[in-house]
Write a protein that holds these residues in place. Structure first.
Motif, PDB file in Angstrom:
ATOM      1  N   ASP A 212       0.805  -1.224   0.000  1.00  0.00           N
ATOM      2  CA  ASP A 212       0.000   0.000   0.000  1.00  0.00           C
ATOM      3  C   ASP A 212       0.834   1.268   0.000  1.00  0.00           C
ATOM      4  O   ASP A 212       0.286   2.369  -0.044  1.00  0.00           O
ATOM      5  N   GLY A 213       2.153   1.128   0.077  1.00  0.00           N
ATOM      6  CA  GLY A 213       2.998   2.307   0.129  1.00  0.00           C
ATOM      7  C   GLY A 213       3.144   2.833   1.542  1.00  0.00           C
ATOM      8  O   GLY A 213       2.384   2.491   2.447  1.00  0.00           O
ATOM      9  N   THR A 214       4.138   3.691   1.740  1.00  0.00           N
ATOM     10  CA  THR A 214       4.417   4.264   3.060  1.00  0.00           C
ATOM     11  C   THR A 214       3.526   5.468   3.315  1.00  0.00           C
ATOM     12  O   THR A 214       3.418   6.360   2.463  1.00  0.00           O
ATOM     13  N   THR A 215       2.913   5.506   4.494  1.00  0.00           N
ATOM     14  CA  THR A 215       2.101   6.657   4.874  1.00  0.00           C
ATOM     15  C   THR A 215       3.007   7.751   5.424  1.00  0.00           C
ATOM     16  O   THR A 215       3.724   7.532   6.410  1.00  0.00           O
ATOM     17  N   ILE A 216       2.991   8.906   4.786  1.00  0.00           N
ATOM     18  CA  ILE A 216       3.791  10.042   5.237  1.00  0.00           C
ATOM     19  C   ILE A 216       3.060  10.802   6.342  1.00  0.00           C
ATOM     20  O   ILE A 216       3.662  11.239   7.324  1.00  0.00           O
ATOM     21  N   ALA A 217       1.752  10.950   6.194  1.00  0.00           N
ATOM     22  CA  ALA A 217       0.951  11.680   7.186  1.00  0.00           C
ATOM     23  C   ALA A 217      -0.496  11.240   7.079  1.00  0.00           C
ATOM     24  O   ALA A 217      -0.948  10.792   6.024  1.00  0.00           O
ATOM     25  N   THR A 218      -1.212  11.383   8.189  1.00  0.00           N
ATOM     26  CA  THR A 218      -2.654  11.145   8.224  1.00  0.00           C
ATOM     27  C   THR A 218      -3.338  12.477   8.500  1.00  0.00           C
ATOM     28  O   THR A 218      -3.058  13.131   9.509  1.00  0.00           O
ATOM     29  N   VAL A 219      -4.222  12.879   7.586  1.00  0.00           N
ATOM     30  CA  VAL A 219      -4.885  14.178   7.665  1.00  0.00           C
ATOM     31  C   VAL A 219      -6.396  13.959   7.699  1.00  0.00           C
ATOM     32  O   VAL A 219      -6.921  13.074   7.009  1.00  0.00           O
ATOM     33  N   ALA A 220      -7.090  14.749   8.522  1.00  0.00           N
ATOM     34  CA  ALA A 220      -8.550  14.615   8.630  1.00  0.00           C
ATOM     35  C   ALA A 220      -9.187  15.984   8.818  1.00  0.00           C
ATOM     36  O   ALA A 220      -8.584  16.902   9.381  1.00  0.00           O
ATOM     37  N   ASN A 221     -10.420  16.087   8.358  1.00  0.00           N
ATOM     38  CA  ASN A 221     -11.231  17.290   8.562  1.00  0.00           C
ATOM     39  C   ASN A 221     -11.939  17.158   9.905  1.00  0.00           C
ATOM     40  O   ASN A 221     -12.905  16.408  10.034  1.00  0.00           O
ATOM     41  N   MET A 222     -11.473  17.882  10.923  1.00  0.00           N
ATOM     42  CA  MET A 222     -12.024  17.767  12.273  1.00  0.00           C
ATOM     43  C   MET A 222     -13.321  18.554  12.448  1.00  0.00           C
ATOM     44  O   MET A 222     -13.881  18.592  13.549  1.00  0.00           O
ATOM     45  N   ASN A 223     -13.787  19.186  11.391  1.00  0.00           N
ATOM     46  CA  ASN A 223     -15.088  19.859  11.445  1.00  0.00           C
ATOM     47  C   ASN A 223     -16.217  18.935  10.999  1.00  0.00           C
ATOM     48  O   ASN A 223     -17.388  19.319  11.051  1.00  0.00           O
ATOM     49  N   ASP A 224     -15.862  17.750  10.549  1.00  0.00           N
ATOM     50  CA  ASP A 224     -16.858  16.763  10.115  1.00  0.00           C
ATOM     51  C   ASP A 224     -16.605  15.470  10.891  1.00  0.00           C
ATOM     52  O   ASP A 224     -15.896  14.583  10.429  1.00  0.00           O
ATOM     53  N   LEU A 225     -17.191  15.387  12.092  1.00  0.00           N
ATOM     54  CA  LEU A 225     -16.951  14.258  12.986  1.00  0.00           C
ATOM     55  C   LEU A 225     -18.172  13.348  13.056  1.00  0.00           C
ATOM     56  O   LEU A 225     -19.305  13.779  12.805  1.00  0.00           O
ATOM     57  N   ILE A 226     -17.933  12.096  13.419  1.00  0.00           N
ATOM     58  CA  ILE A 226     -19.019  11.139  13.641  1.00  0.00           C
ATOM     59  C   ILE A 226     -18.798  10.433  14.971  1.00  0.00           C
ATOM     60  O   ILE A 226     -17.682  10.367  15.482  1.00  0.00           O
ATOM     61  N   PHE A 227     -19.891   9.935  15.523  1.00  0.00           N
ATOM     62  CA  PHE A 227     -19.827   9.036  16.677  1.00  0.00           C
ATOM     63  C   PHE A 227     -19.998   7.620  16.151  1.00  0.00           C
ATOM     64  O   PHE A 227     -20.928   7.334  15.401  1.00  0.00           O
ATOM     65  N   ARG A 228     -19.077   6.725  16.552  1.00  0.00           N
ATOM     66  CA  ARG A 228     -19.153   5.335  16.136  1.00  0.00           C
ATOM     67  C   ARG A 228     -19.236   4.460  17.391  1.00  0.00           C
ATOM     68  O   ARG A 228     -18.390   4.556  18.284  1.00  0.00           O
ATOM     69  N   GLY A 229     -20.268   3.622  17.465  1.00  0.00           N
ATOM     70  CA  GLY A 229     -20.443   2.752  18.621  1.00  0.00           C
ATOM     71  C   GLY A 229     -21.163   1.469  18.239  1.00  0.00           C
ATOM     72  O   GLY A 229     -21.438   1.216  17.060  1.00  0.00           O
ATOM     73  N   ASN A 230     -21.489   0.671  19.251  1.00  0.00           N
ATOM     74  CA  ASN A 230     -22.190  -0.597  19.038  1.00  0.00           C
ATOM     75  C   ASN A 230     -23.361  -0.701  20.005  1.00  0.00           C
ATOM     76  O   ASN A 230     -23.246  -0.328  21.177  1.00  0.00           O
TER      77      ASN A 230
END
Length: 386
Positions: A212-230
């Motif tokens: 999959d190649g080397t990940t240089i950085a992980t970037v996310a839009n923190m203004n678009d969040l979700i709650f994930r649960g069970n």
């Protein structure tokens, strides 16, 4: 032995016998009193109008809707990192720089491609010169001349493309496209850098068929969040997309905000022997929520059922007998007090209060849990308000 000593021993013997007798009698009296039946005293309730909500709490995490892994377009060595985790980055902004490691196989292929392109261009040029001479003398048709001219243009384009390819393989950047250098690792989205797992000097590889190649950085839009649960299988049937929930983050107890359910997994997963269904909810962040981090543990309170302005009583007053429910209605006062067992129809319960739909009138008194009276016990107050 003197007479005085004998007399003292005699008195001591009588005192000891009297003490044993007192203890024996006292124990007997105590046990007798304890064995006597104590009067039964019951709490009393009356129906009250209230709103009842049946809720469940789902544990989960807060996370960005999308996390993007930024990967290199070439294999090489990290020479410089321009950003740190926790910083914001704009789309197209440079995060790191990579020095190319020559792949001899790719270099050889690129050089061969350029040599072949040069040979084809020279041949196309020769064909064109001959065809143009004939065309100028009117010996060939215009269509035939145009085909030869087109072949020359294509051969020249192939030479330029092969030259660019060789420069990219060798240097990581071509002269014709220096602004889009593949040695500069750029963010593909605008957002917050969550992680930079590489360091200067680390080798990185581009994605291919085998990795999959080397990940240089992980970037996310923190203004678009979700709650994930069970949620458990016993409660998932009461959920539907669009339902609202109240989110509480364990690390930020004073911060609560709303979320809207947007996904319920169609298939359960086995977790510690229990069937659980994954849910996702879009988080509606308040304006003051500036310190939320990805991965925060959170609880979501979901209203499964709700009844407004209904008659209710404390659930401890209900007697359950199979599928039927009963209460004991109080008749009379004082020593003449009796209890009438009456079947009632109940509605939803919040675990403390339960809705009474029929069977009891609002002004009737209902017997509550049994209390054991003591000598200092006062009459139980009638519970009307909760």
């Amino acid at each position: 032995m003197s007479k005085t000593t004998l007399l003292m021993k005699k008195y001591f013997k009588y005192i000891l016998m009297a003490l044993v007798a007192v203890i024996f009698i006292g124990t007997f009296v105590f046990l007798y009193i304890k064995s006597q039946p104590q009067p039964e005293v019951y709490d009393e309730f009356t129906l009250q109008r209230m709103d009842i909500r049946k809720t469940t709490v789902v544990t989960g995490k807060i996370e960005p809707r999308n996390e993007v892994n930024v990967k290199p377009q070439i294999s090489g060595i990290i020479t410089e990192i321009l950003k740190e985790a926790g910083e914001t980055v704009q789309e197209g902004e440079v995060i790191a720089k990579v020095k190319v490691i020559l792949d001899m196989g790719s270099l050889s292929a690129a050089q061969s491609r350029l040599r072949l392109a040069e040979i084809n261009r020279k041949q196309a040029q020769t064909d064109y010169d001959r065809e143009k001479t004939l065309f100028d003398k009117g010996l060939v048709a215009a269509d035939e001349y145009d085909k030869i001219a087109q072949a020359l243009r294509q051969a020249r384009e192939e030479v330029d493309a092969a030259q660019d390819n060789l420069e990219v393989v060798r240097d990581g950047v071509s002269k014709s496209n220096a602004s889009a250098s593949s040695t500069l690792i750029r963010s593909t989205i605008t957002g917050l850098i969550l992680d930079i797992p590489v360091k200067v000097g680390n080798s990185v590889i581009l994605a291919n068929t085998f990795n999959d190649g080397t990940t240089i950085a992980t970037v996310a839009n923190m203004n678009d969040l979700i709650f994930r649960g069970n949620i458990d299988e016993t409660e998932v049937g009461r959920l539907s997309t669009g339902m609202t929930m109240k989110i509480t983050i364990g690390a930020l107890q004073d911060l609560k905000f709303d979320a809207r359910l947007e996904y319920i997994a169609p298939k359960a997963t086995d977790q510690n022997g229990a069937n659980q269904f994954e849910i996702k909810a879009a988080v509606n962040l308040p304006s003051n929520a500036t310190n939320i981090r990805s991965g925060y543990s959170a609880n979501a309170e979901i209203v499964l059922a709700e009844a407004k302005n209904v008659l209710a009583v404390q659930e401890s007053a209900i007697e359950f007998d199979g599928d039927d429910t009963y209460v004991y209605v109080i008749k009379g006062e004082g020593d003449k007090q009796t209890y009438e067992r009456r079947k009632v129809q109940t509605g939803i319960s919040d675990g403390i209060n339960i809705e009474i739909r029929s069977g009891v009138k609002p002004n009737e008194r209902i017997r509550g849990p049994k209390m054991i009276a003591t000598e200092n016990a006062e009459p139980m107050a009638k519970h009307g308000k909760h």
